[in-house]
Design an enzyme around this catalytic site. Structure first.
Site, PDB file in Angstrom:
ATOM      1  N   LYS A  16       0.855  -1.254  -0.195  1.00  0.00           N
ATOM      2  CA  LYS A  16       0.022   0.033  -0.078  1.00  0.00           C
ATOM      3  C   LYS A  16       0.883   1.148  -0.089  1.00  0.00           C
ATOM      4  CE  LYS A  16      -2.243  -0.973   3.737  1.00  0.00           C
ATOM      5  NZ  LYS A  16      -1.610  -2.003   4.017  1.00  0.00           N
ATOM      6  N   ARG A  91      -9.366   1.469   9.604  1.00  0.00           N
ATOM      7  CA  ARG A  91      -8.836   0.011   9.622  1.00  0.00           C
ATOM      8  C   ARG A  91      -9.868  -0.992  10.724  1.00  0.00           C
ATOM      9  NH1 ARG A  91      -2.646  -0.365  11.914  1.00  0.00           N
ATOM     10  NH2 ARG A  91      -1.607   0.346   9.815  1.00  0.00           N
ATOM     11  N   ARG A 130      12.563  -7.032   6.224  1.00  0.00           N
ATOM     12  CA  ARG A 130      12.850  -5.351   6.204  1.00  0.00           C
ATOM     13  C   ARG A 130      13.752  -5.226   7.372  1.00  0.00           C
ATOM     14  NH1 ARG A 130       7.150  -2.212   5.634  1.00  0.00           N
ATOM     15  NH2 ARG A 130       6.996  -2.744   7.749  1.00  0.00           N
ATOM     16  N   ARG A 175      -0.376  -9.165  13.672  1.00  0.00           N
ATOM     17  CA  ARG A 175      -1.068  -7.766  13.053  1.00  0.00           C
ATOM     18  C   ARG A 175      -1.967  -8.386  11.757  1.00  0.00           C
ATOM     19  NH1 ARG A 175       3.867  -4.608  10.487  1.00  0.00           N
ATOM     20  NH2 ARG A 175       2.316  -3.312  10.049  1.00  0.00           N
TER      21      ARG A 175
END
Length: 225
Positions: A16, A91, A130, A175
């Site tokens: 996104k 969300r 990451r 998450r």
């Protein structure tokens, strides 16, 4: 279009952020990534940052009362007069309803909700690799897709590269669970309103961008008919 108000939906790690930045460049619209806003507040030690940090470190959603006011303020700003791109908000159903209410009060409405779809295992692969610069959080690398020249060292300023708390495997899966439980219902919500547009987030970034541009071109044609 007279006004282009977009919401980006999709699991964490779906791309996104990348697509939001490309849309910002294509359409010259403000791009509001709530994750970036909140992380900046945490870095700066603001009251918002202090309130949000404990939730973010666990991978939990930041409470509505903390984030709704921030977003409302942004979309009312003059820079968003021709439209905006929201990433990371709404969300939850209450947030979506609050956004609808705020926009209606401003005489505005969403143009579309763009859903970027990516399987859970791909999300874990993307986020788990990451590495973020300890000095500048905007310098981000990936051990597989975009490795630094030297392991665990930022190419830009030589600082140490860290694994963010919310990029640890156990937090990523938490998450994802939060996404499926609290955010995924928005897919049906926007589909019922006729606002949902889907894009497969698994191909290359360029292919995903092309798909999104095609979706928005179709919206323009529909508006002109």
């Amino acid at each position: 279009m007279s006004e282009l108000n977009l919401v980006l939906l999709g699991p964490p790690g779906s791309g996104k952020g990348t697509q939001g930045e490309r849309l910002q460049e294509d359409f010259r619209l403000p791009y509001y990534a709530t994750g970036n806003i909140l992380r900046a507040a945490v870095r700066d030690g603001t009251e918002l940052g202090k309130a949000a940090k404990e939730y973010m470190d666990r991978g939990d959603l930041v409470p509505d009362e903390v984030i709704i006011g921030v977003i409302t303020e942004r979309v009312q700003h003059s820079e968003a007069a021709d439209g905006f791109i929201l990433d990371g908000f709404p969300r939850t159903m209450p947030q979506a309803e609050a956004l609808d209410s705020e926009l209606e009060g401003l005489g505005r409405a969403l143009t579309a909700a763009l859903l970027i779809e990516v399987p859970d295992e791909e999300v874990v692969r993307r986020l788990g690799g990451r590495r973020t610069c300890a000095k500048n959080g905007s310098h981000i690398f990936h051990v597989e897709f975009d490795p630094p020249k030297e392991p665990n060292v930022c190419d830009v300023d030589g600082s140490r590269l860290l694994i963010r708390d919310d990029d640890k495997p156990e937090v990523i899966r938490h998450r994802l669970q939060q996404y499926h439980e609290k955010t995924e219902p928005l897919v049906g919500y926007y589909e019922e309103k006729g606002l949902l547009r889907r894009a497969d987030g698994s191909p290359s970034q360029d292919e995903v961008s092309d798909r999104i541009r095609a979706l928005l071109a179709t919206l323009k044609i529909e508006e002109d008919i």
